[in-house]
Design a protein around this motif. Structure first.
Motif, PDB file in Angstrom:
ATOM      1  N   LEU A  26       0.850  -1.193   0.000  1.00  0.00           N
ATOM      2  CA  LEU A  26       0.000   0.000   0.000  1.00  0.00           C
ATOM      3  C   LEU A  26       0.886   1.243   0.000  1.00  0.00           C
ATOM      4  O   LEU A  26       1.601   1.489   0.978  1.00  0.00           O
ATOM      5  CB  LEU A  26      -0.896  -0.020   1.243  1.00  0.00           C
ATOM      6  CG  LEU A  26      -1.910   1.099   1.365  1.00  0.00           C
ATOM      7  CD1 LEU A  26      -2.946   1.042   0.235  1.00  0.00           C
ATOM      8  CD2 LEU A  26      -2.628   1.021   2.710  1.00  0.00           C
ATOM      9  N   GLY A  51       0.955  -9.444   8.355  1.00  0.00           N
ATOM     10  CA  GLY A  51       1.583  -9.131   7.068  1.00  0.00           C
ATOM     11  C   GLY A  51       1.977  -7.666   6.938  1.00  0.00           C
ATOM     12  O   GLY A  51       1.468  -6.963   6.067  1.00  0.00           O
ATOM     13  N   GLU A  72       5.106 -11.465  10.120  1.00  0.00           N
ATOM     14  CA  GLU A  72       5.440 -11.425   8.691  1.00  0.00           C
ATOM     15  C   GLU A  72       6.098 -12.746   8.289  1.00  0.00           C
ATOM     16  O   GLU A  72       7.043 -13.205   8.941  1.00  0.00           O
ATOM     17  CB  GLU A  72       6.370 -10.235   8.412  1.00  0.00           C
ATOM     18  CG  GLU A  72       6.910 -10.134   7.007  1.00  0.00           C
ATOM     19  CD  GLU A  72       5.832 -10.101   5.918  1.00  0.00           C
ATOM     20  OE1 GLU A  72       5.007  -9.174   5.915  1.00  0.00           O
ATOM     21  OE2 GLU A  72       5.820 -11.026   5.079  1.00  0.00           O
ATOM     22  N   ASP A  97       4.131 -17.703  10.063  1.00  0.00           N
ATOM     23  CA  ASP A  97       2.861 -17.782   9.340  1.00  0.00           C
ATOM     24  C   ASP A  97       1.729 -17.529  10.331  1.00  0.00           C
ATOM     25  O   ASP A  97       1.576 -18.278  11.298  1.00  0.00           O
ATOM     26  CB  ASP A  97       2.747 -19.202   8.752  1.00  0.00           C
ATOM     27  CG  ASP A  97       1.445 -19.414   8.001  1.00  0.00           C
ATOM     28  OD1 ASP A  97       0.548 -18.554   8.098  1.00  0.00           O
ATOM     29  OD2 ASP A  97       1.341 -20.444   7.323  1.00  0.00           O
ATOM     30  N   ASN A 118      -3.505  -5.736   6.002  1.00  0.00           N
ATOM     31  CA  ASN A 118      -3.827  -5.680   4.587  1.00  0.00           C
ATOM     32  C   ASN A 118      -3.329  -7.042   4.109  1.00  0.00           C
ATOM     33  O   ASN A 118      -2.142  -7.228   3.911  1.00  0.00           O
ATOM     34  CB  ASN A 118      -3.078  -4.496   3.991  1.00  0.00           C
ATOM     35  CG  ASN A 118      -3.050  -4.558   2.499  1.00  0.00           C
ATOM     36  OD1 ASN A 118      -3.825  -5.274   1.877  1.00  0.00           O
ATOM     37  ND2 ASN A 118      -2.128  -3.829   1.899  1.00  0.00           N
TER      38      ASN A 118
HETATM   39  N1  SAM Z   1       0.718  -4.465   5.053  1.00  0.00           N
HETATM   40  C1  SAM Z   1       1.605  -4.203   3.941  1.00  0.00           C
HETATM   41  C2  SAM Z   1       1.059  -3.080   3.122  1.00  0.00           C
HETATM   42  O1  SAM Z   1      -0.106  -2.715   3.331  1.00  0.00           O
HETATM   43  O2  SAM Z   1       1.781  -2.555   2.286  1.00  0.00           O
HETATM   44  C3  SAM Z   1       1.810  -5.446   3.065  1.00  0.00           C
HETATM   45  C4  SAM Z   1       0.565  -6.011   2.479  1.00  0.00           C
HETATM   46  S1  SAM Z   1       0.792  -7.376   1.393  1.00  0.00           S
HETATM   47  C5  SAM Z   1      -0.802  -7.377   0.622  1.00  0.00           C
HETATM   48  C6  SAM Z   1       0.620  -8.820   2.424  1.00  0.00           C
HETATM   49  C7  SAM Z   1       1.808  -9.115   3.345  1.00  0.00           C
HETATM   50  O3  SAM Z   1       1.509 -10.329   4.068  1.00  0.00           O
HETATM   51  C8  SAM Z   1       3.126  -9.365   2.635  1.00  0.00           C
HETATM   52  O4  SAM Z   1       4.144  -8.641   3.286  1.00  0.00           O
HETATM   53  C9  SAM Z   1       3.351 -10.878   2.788  1.00  0.00           C
HETATM   54  O5  SAM Z   1       4.714 -11.240   2.806  1.00  0.00           O
HETATM   55  C10 SAM Z   1       2.660 -11.158   4.121  1.00  0.00           C
HETATM   56  N2  SAM Z   1       2.175 -12.547   4.274  1.00  0.00           N
HETATM   57  C11 SAM Z   1       1.740 -13.389   3.327  1.00  0.00           C
HETATM   58  N3  SAM Z   1       1.325 -14.543   3.851  1.00  0.00           N
HETATM   59  C12 SAM Z   1       1.482 -14.423   5.212  1.00  0.00           C
HETATM   60  C13 SAM Z   1       1.240 -15.291   6.314  1.00  0.00           C
HETATM   61  N4  SAM Z   1       0.715 -16.503   6.136  1.00  0.00           N
HETATM   62  N5  SAM Z   1       1.535 -14.853   7.559  1.00  0.00           N
HETATM   63  C14 SAM Z   1       2.076 -13.614   7.745  1.00  0.00           C
HETATM   64  N6  SAM Z   1       2.338 -12.745   6.733  1.00  0.00           N
HETATM   65  C15 SAM Z   1       2.030 -13.147   5.492  1.00  0.00           C
END
Ligand code: SAM
Length: 283
Positions: A26, A51, A72, A97, A118
């Motif tokens: 974002l 995340g 993350e 995770d 997000n």
């Molecule tokens: N919050 C940030 C933003 O708004 O810019 C990043 C959003 S991005 C859509 C989703 C984030 O979730 C990424 O950084 C990704 O690496 C992380 N992610 C994906 N699967 C995940 C999981 N199972 N547990 C934790 N984080 C996860």
């Protein structure tokens, strides 16, 4: 430079976003502020961010002085966040995770925690169902695919109403915060998003076991959404309810057997599951 965009030359800025982890960051500063602002936690109150990515929301939350845990999955992003916030006593970076973490540790303050994220599109539904298991967190602010938000917010009798609308409605009140257009992300995803608030019922309206029973009923009903309620109850392989019992139970609840599942509100599903149990039918 907007938050969520890494300083030129840093490792995070050089690496490619991973599609497999749903990495669309974002970058719109107004929306970053608005979504972080929807988290109503005050100073020192617990917040869990799912995340955090490059920290678009994280930076605003840290500024507000909330007690923040971020989870993350990406190795490099988690390491960069850990370095960035190593001197912030109120920030804990967890590399892992979110779906396999123990969220509500006994004696912890999960019940006072606001969850924000997000979140990656491919794990939106499992995350929501995970968060709506008892015990609940205090409040949830999630940015999800617009189509998923529409399904969550849909009311009975509408085309988009289904198992997800009921699954959320049984446990929480959902409302829309704002639209988040695809242009607000980098890389630009194929769909728009919506930021929404999901506030779990306090006190909860269902016990764990009652929730599990309604879930069986709801899943069966919406897997046969074109069929009538009486037929679903009698013939769905997960239900197989005795016919003589069905009529009595439905009449008592003022429901007719010819109804289709999309006409039933979350309360109707809850009452139906409870009435079946009272009539000694185990779901
Ligand atoms: N919050 C940030 C933003 O708004 O810019 C990043 C959003 S991005 C859509 C989703 C984030 O979730 C990424 O950084 C990704 O690496 C992380 N992610 C994906 N699967 C995940 C999981 N199972 N547990 C934790 N984080 C996860």
């Amino acid at each position: 430079m907007a938050r969520g965009q890494d300083p030129p030359g840093t490792r995070a800025a050089r690496r490619r976003p991973k599609r497999s982890l749903g990495q669309n960051f974002l970058v719109d500063p107004n929306l970053q502020r608005k979504i972080a602002g929807a988290v109503l936690a005050g100073e020192d109150e617990p917040v869990l961010e799912i995340g955090p990515g490059r920290g678009a929301l994280t930076a605003h939350l840290v500024e507000r002085g909330v007690r923040l845990t971020v989870v993350e999955l990406d190795d490099e992003l988690a390491a960069e966040l850990a370095t960035r916030y190593e001197t912030e006593p109120r920030v804990t970076v967890v590399h892992g995770d979110v779906l396999s973490l123990e969220l509500a540790s006994p004696g912890g303050d999960w019940g006072r925690t606001t969850v924000v994220g997000n979140i990656p599109y491919n794990i939106t539904t499992p995350i929501i169902f995970r968060l709506l298991q008892l015990p609940y967190p205090r409040d949830i602010v999630l940015t999800v695919q617009a189509e998923v938000a529409a399904r969550i917010l849909a009311g009975p009798g509408t085309r988009t109403y289904g198992a997800l609308s009921v699954g959320v409605g049984l446990h929480a009140r959902a409302s829309r915060i704002c639209k988040v257009p695809r242009s607000a992300f980098r890389p630009i995803p194929r769909v728009d998003s919506v930021a929404m608030r999901i506030t779990p019922h306090s006190p909860p309206r269902l016990t764990r076991s009652a929730a599990a029973r309604v879930r069986v009923l709801t899943r069966a009903a919406f897997s046969w959404r074109r069929k009538q309620l009486g037929t679903i109850l009698a013939r769905h392989p997960d239900l197989n309810c005795p016919r003589d019992l069905i009529e009595g139970v439905l009449t008592e609840l003022g429901l007719v057997p010819t109804l289709r599942p999309e006409r039933l509100s979350p309360d109707d599903f809850m009452a139906l599951a409870a009435a079946l149990r009272t009539a000694s039918f185990s779901l």
